[in-house]
Design an enzyme around this catalytic site. Structure first.
Site, PDB file in Angstrom:
ATOM      1  N   CYS A  67       1.241  -8.588  21.506  1.00 38.48           N
ATOM      2  CA  CYS A  67       0.385  -8.115  20.406  1.00 38.48           C
ATOM      3  C   CYS A  67       0.771  -8.898  19.154  1.00 38.48           C
ATOM      4  CB  CYS A  67       0.560  -6.620  20.171  1.00 38.48           C
ATOM      5  SG  CYS A  67      -0.250  -6.084  18.642  1.00 38.48           S
TER       6      CYS A  67
ATOM      7  N   CYS B 299      -2.574  -1.873  22.483  1.00 38.33           N
ATOM      8  CA  CYS B 299      -1.406  -1.644  21.642  1.00 38.33           C
ATOM      9  C   CYS B 299      -1.595  -0.320  20.893  1.00 38.33           C
ATOM     10  CB  CYS B 299      -1.269  -2.790  20.643  1.00 38.33           C
ATOM     11  SG  CYS B 299      -0.285  -2.319  19.217  1.00 38.33           S
TER      12      CYS B 299
ATOM     13  N   CYS C  36       1.881  -6.727  16.100  1.00 36.98           N
ATOM     14  CA  CYS C  36       3.274  -6.264  16.130  1.00 36.98           C
ATOM     15  C   CYS C  36       4.252  -7.415  16.262  1.00 36.98           C
ATOM     16  CB  CYS C  36       3.518  -5.322  17.301  1.00 36.98           C
ATOM     17  SG  CYS C  36       2.600  -3.811  17.203  1.00 36.98           S
TER      18      CYS C  36
ATOM     19  N   LYS D 280      -6.286   7.068  10.261  1.00 40.57           N
ATOM     20  CA  LYS D 280      -5.239   6.084  10.066  1.00 40.57           C
ATOM     21  C   LYS D 280      -5.622   5.233   8.855  1.00 40.57           C
ATOM     22  CE  LYS D 280      -2.603   3.326  13.164  1.00 40.57           C
ATOM     23  NZ  LYS D 280      -2.255   2.950  14.476  1.00 40.57           N
TER      24      LYS D 280
ATOM     25  N   LYS E  60      -7.175  -1.513   6.874  1.00 40.21           N
ATOM     26  CA  LYS E  60      -8.076  -2.397   6.142  1.00 40.21           C
ATOM     27  C   LYS E  60      -9.498  -2.247   6.669  1.00 40.21           C
ATOM     28  CE  LYS E  60      -6.206  -6.715   4.412  1.00 40.21           C
ATOM     29  NZ  LYS E  60      -5.772  -8.023   4.842  1.00 40.21           N
TER      30      LYS E  60
ATOM     31  N   HIS F 179      -2.120  -1.027  16.996  1.00 36.90           N
ATOM     32  CA  HIS F 179      -3.285  -1.760  16.493  1.00 36.90           C
ATOM     33  C   HIS F 179      -4.559  -1.475  17.270  1.00 36.90           C
ATOM     34  CE1 HIS F 179       0.169  -3.923  14.820  1.00 36.90           C
ATOM     35  NE2 HIS F 179      -0.616  -4.062  13.787  1.00 36.90           N
TER      36      HIS F 179
ATOM     37  N   HIS G  37       0.834  -1.208   0.000  1.00 34.47           N
ATOM     38  CA  HIS G  37       0.000   0.000   0.000  1.00 34.47           C
ATOM     39  C   HIS G  37       0.870   1.260   0.000  1.00 34.47           C
ATOM     40  CE1 HIS G  37       0.917   0.556   4.196  1.00 34.47           C
ATOM     41  NE2 HIS G  37       0.341  -0.591   4.549  1.00 34.47           N
TER      42      HIS G  37
ATOM     43  N   HIS H  42       4.068   1.437   2.231  1.00 32.06           N
ATOM     44  CA  HIS H  42       5.205   0.667   1.708  1.00 32.06           C
ATOM     45  C   HIS H  42       5.822   1.402   0.523  1.00 32.06           C
ATOM     46  CE1 HIS H  42       2.415  -2.722   3.157  1.00 32.06           C
ATOM     47  NE2 HIS H  42       3.359  -2.599   4.069  1.00 32.06           N
TER      48      HIS H  42
HETATM   49  O1  ME8 Z   1       6.889  -4.055  10.092  1.00 30.16           O
HETATM   50  N1  ME8 Z   1       2.922   5.381   6.543  1.00 30.16           N
HETATM   51  O2  ME8 Z   1       6.462  -4.947   8.006  1.00 30.16           O
HETATM   52  P1  ME8 Z   1       5.210  -4.068   7.522  1.00 30.16           P
HETATM   53  C1  ME8 Z   1       4.206   5.282   6.234  1.00 30.16           C
HETATM   54  N2  ME8 Z   1       7.991  -6.993   8.528  1.00 30.16           N
HETATM   55  N3  ME8 Z   1       4.851   4.123   6.125  1.00 30.16           N
HETATM   56  C2  ME8 Z   1       4.170   2.995   6.347  1.00 30.16           C
HETATM   57  C3  ME8 Z   1       2.811   3.022   6.679  1.00 30.16           C
HETATM   58  C4  ME8 Z   1       2.170   4.291   6.777  1.00 30.16           C
HETATM   59  N4  ME8 Z   1       0.890   4.439   7.054  1.00 30.16           N
HETATM   60  N5  ME8 Z   1       2.408   1.757   6.843  1.00 30.16           N
HETATM   61  C5  ME8 Z   1       3.476   0.959   6.594  1.00 30.16           C
HETATM   62  C6  ME8 Z   1       7.086  -4.884   9.212  1.00 30.16           C
HETATM   63  N6  ME8 Z   1       4.552   1.702   6.288  1.00 30.16           N
HETATM   64  C7  ME8 Z   1       8.191  -5.894   9.388  1.00 30.16           C
HETATM   65  C8  ME8 Z   1       9.500  -5.213   9.125  1.00 30.16           C
HETATM   66  S1  ME8 Z   1      12.151  -5.204   8.919  1.00 30.16           S
HETATM   67  C9  ME8 Z   1      13.387  -6.138   9.463  1.00 30.16           C
HETATM   68  C10 ME8 Z   1      10.711  -6.083   9.300  1.00 30.16           C
HETATM   69  C11 ME8 Z   1       5.874   1.206   5.916  1.00 30.16           C
HETATM   70  O3  ME8 Z   1       4.742  -4.736   6.283  1.00 30.16           O
HETATM   71  C12 ME8 Z   1       6.945   1.732   6.840  1.00 30.16           C
HETATM   72  O4  ME8 Z   1       8.180   1.593   6.217  1.00 30.16           O
HETATM   73  O5  ME8 Z   1       4.260  -3.859   8.628  1.00 30.16           O
HETATM   74  C13 ME8 Z   1       6.844   0.750   7.981  1.00 30.16           C
HETATM   75  O6  ME8 Z   1       7.967   0.790   8.819  1.00 30.16           O
HETATM   76  C14 ME8 Z   1       6.713  -0.529   7.207  1.00 30.16           C
HETATM   77  O7  ME8 Z   1       5.902  -0.180   6.070  1.00 30.16           O
HETATM   78  C15 ME8 Z   1       6.092  -1.657   7.984  1.00 30.16           C
HETATM   79  O8  ME8 Z   1       5.870  -2.712   7.095  1.00 30.16           O
END
Ligand code: ME8
Length: 643
Positions: free
Chosen positions: A127, A144, A130, A296, A299, A147, A19, A22
């Site tokens: 959680c 949390c 997380c 926020k 989904k 979430h 999304h 990412h």
């Molecule tokens: O945390 N605004 O993966 P994840 C800005 N797998 N950036 C956002 C965002 C938002 N609303 N939502 C997500 C994980 N991101 C773990 C990471 S690393 C060793 C393991 C981005 O799929 C942002 O970079 O939940 C956030 O830190 C990341 O997606 C979390 O991705």
């Protein structure tokens, strides 16, 4: 001197499709990589997917799939997305790859052998969203903060990493390296986490409960906790321990994440590295969160923004530009399609697109399409423009290196604005009419083409396609080679010349109504006129006298973002200063208005036009396409009544 640059994004969970959030992180990583490449550094860019753990297993089950086929599917969606956003990574890593699994087990064994992993019992609040335990203090109203769900109480026999042993070391390291975690607010947050004693980190899950993970090398009844597995991707992707890439790039490691995963990256990861005898990373760069309008993105709220939908609708570069321009790195930002369209229309179509189009059209019309060779000039207007360009070039590396992307873009746009005004001031269309002014015309057009060339270079990290397209239209080599900032980033660095192709608009304007998004600008139809005047079409004296007309002097004028019709004026009316929005941008340049004395309808109800308050209306004569303001002939002070 630093000559290499290694940038990583988080590896994203495969429990959801990619999304906006990412996309933002990965695009920022790409912008950073491209910038360092322009600086002449060798760069390495890693992204990937995080595929183990409860969360992924649950998502797979919901789809009626096994975890591996499910992870394959979603991982592929991420892998395919990045090239479509022009994010060119060097390595895409998956935590299910055998190479990664091997490195995780190698490190576990190493830390275990060193006595930093022990077996114990843990009870805590967990959680699943997380994938970590929370301390009571970290929760908000027992929930949390990410979430907004209540964590569950879990009690288990597990393996623990003696994180506490490295607490003091980490504290000292952060204090001695002020930009280890940046921006500063996140450094402070990390230091705050270190104020209380750190608990040891539970790094295993019993296989009886969760089988979807990497088995511990010293106890096959357990799998590795997902964070201990995932963080190691940053070195397994480089071929740790013996890989050449690890040796070359690890000393230059920069991680990029959002604030949601500060603790694993700011606390767990450096202590893990320390325990494994590996140097810490160089910087942890932490950005804020994108919200959608004021909520926020989630989904459950059904407001998840899919990057490709926007790219299809508005084009990739408009999307990339918007993300980098709108968010101040480190702070939260709000996404709205209306704001994107406003930026597209005003910054890209109007300011940047027009500048290139106007410049090239004049080269075509007045110089048969061949831009002049480098021409020096002593004219103050030219000097001012060149100095501005040089100032922008000079400030660019520190803004980009300091993660101030919005600022770097603002400065480029200051230059674009000044150049558009330079055209209005030097009036090349007038010069072209006078053969005696030929050289002056060439100097002016040289300056225009040169600014466009430099802008195309500086925009390459942000909008590589636009940058190349500008270069193509300008008849210069497209930027993008290593070291181009030094080679091409000087006034007059390359000789212009050769016949140019036909200019083409860079960014077509988007009509917000056709785009199907909310009306912008609040330009509502005028209220119906009263029945009485409609009937008769005439006004009695008393009614006319109620209209308060005043002399006003224009103090300043500026364009309004998102509108090519409107100007925002500040006017003096006697002792009072007012703001007036007037639809005269196509007839007057802002600087031509300053000092003029105009006639203001002073007792109109204030209106909001394009988000700006307008306290009155200017009188003008209108004939067909022409419009001229009614102005005052002679010395009458502002505020005087007009009758
Ligand atoms: O945390 N605004 O993966 P994840 C800005 N797998 N950036 C956002 C965002 C938002 N609303 N939502 C997500 C994980 N991101 C773990 C990471 S690393 C060793 C393991 C981005 O799929 C942002 O970079 O939940 C956030 O830190 C990341 O997606 C979390 O991705």
């Amino acid at each position: 001197m630093k000559t290499r640059f290694y940038i990583s994004t988080p590896i994203y969970y495969v429990n959801a499709e990619p999304h906006l959030g990412h996309a933002y992180t990965t695009i920022v990583a790409d912008v950073m990589r491209r910038f360092h490449h322009l600086l002449g550094e060798e760069t390495y860019f890693v992204t990937g997917t995080d595929e183990h753990g409860d969360k992924v297993l649950k998502a797979a089950k919901e789809r009626g799939m096994g975890p591996k086929p499910y992870a394959d599917l979603i991982s592929q969606a991420f892998r395919d997305l990045w090239p479509r956003l022009d994010c060119s990574y060097d390595r895409f890593i998956r935590t299910t790859e055998p190479d990664h699994v091997r490195v995780v087990q190698y490190i576990l064994q190493k830390v275990y052998d060193a006595g930093d992993i022990y077996f114990g019992r843990y009870e805590g609040l967990y959680c699943t969203g997380c994938e970590r335990f929370y301390t009571e203090r970290e929760l908000e109203d027992g929930r949390c903060p990410q979430h907004e769900t209540e964590p569950e109480l879990r009690q288990e026999d597990n393996y623990f990493f003696r994180m506490s042993r490295y607490q003091q070391w980490l504290k000292d390291h952060i204090e001695e390296h002020p930009d280890f975690i940046r921006p500063e607010r996140y450094r402070n947050e990390a230091l705050a986490m270190l104020r209380d004693p750190l608990e040891d980190l539970c790094i295993s899950r019993p296989r009886s409960r969760l089988d979807w993970g990497i088995p511990l090398p010293f106890d096959s009844n357990y799998v590795t906790y997902v964070w201990f597995d995932a963080l190691i991707n940053y070195i397994s992707a480089l071929g740790y321990p013996d890989g050449e890439a690890f040796r070359r790039y690890w000393p230059y490691a920069e991680h990029l994440i959002a604030k949601d995963i500060l603790k694993p990256h700011g606390i767990y990861w450096p202590t893990m590295l320390k325990a494994a005898g590996i140097e810490p990373y160089r910087h942890l760069n932490v950005h804020g969160y994108w919200n959608v309008e004021t909520s926020k993105m989630s989904k459950s709220l059904g407001n998840v923004i899919r990057p490709l939908d926007l790219v299809e609708k508005y084009g990739l570069d408009a999307f990339r530009y918007f993300l980098l321009r709108e968010m101040v790195f480190g702070l939260d930002a709000s996404f709205s399609e209306v704001a994107l369209v406003q930026r597209l229309n005003s910054d890209l179509a109007n300011d940047l697109g027009n500048l290139l189009q106007r410049s090239l059209t004049m080269v075509r019309r007045y110089l048969k399409g061949v831009p002049p060779r480098s021409l020096p000039s002593e004219d103050p207007e030219d000097q001012e423009l060149r100095e501005k360009a040089e100032e922008v070039l000079e400030g660019y590396p520190s803004a980009m290196g300091g993660l101030l992307f919005h600022k770097a873009l603002m400065r480029i746009w200051d230059l674009i604005g000044l150049t558009n005004r330079y055209i209005d001031r030097t009036e090349p269309f007038r010069l072209a009419k006078d053969p005696a002014k030929r050289r002056r015309l060439e100097v002016v057009l040289y300056h225009l083409v040169e600014v466009n060339r430099l802008v195309s270079l500086l925009l390459w990290p942000f909008m590589p396609r636009t940058s190349s397209e500008m270069a193509r239209q300008l008849g210069v080599e497209a930027p993008g080679n290593r070291g181009d900032l030094m080679r091409l980033g000087r006034w007059g660095a390359v000789e212009l010349g050769g016949e140019l192709p036909t200019p083409k608009p860079l960014f077509p304007r988007v009509d917000p109504v056709q785009a199907g998004i909310a009306e912008i600008g609040g330009q509502k139809p005028p209220p119906p006129t009263s029945k009485e005047s409609e009937d008769k079409g005439e006004l009695d004296m008393a009614a006319f006298q109620r209209v308060d007309l005043r002399v006003a002097e224009v103090l300043s004028a500026q364009p309004i973002k998102g509108s090519d019709r409107l100007l925002k004026l500040r006017v003096q009316m006697g002792a009072e200063e007012r703001q007036v929005v007037a639809g005269i941008a196509q007839h007057y340049a802002p600087e031509d208005l300053v000092g003029r004395r105009v006639v203001l309808v002073a007792n109109l109800k204030p209106a909001k036009i394009f988000g700006q308050v307008s306290q009155g209306m200017l009188l003008a004569a209108v004939h067909g396409e022409d419009l001229r303001l009614v102005t005052i002939d002679g010395e009458i002070p502002s505020g005087a009544k007009v009758r």
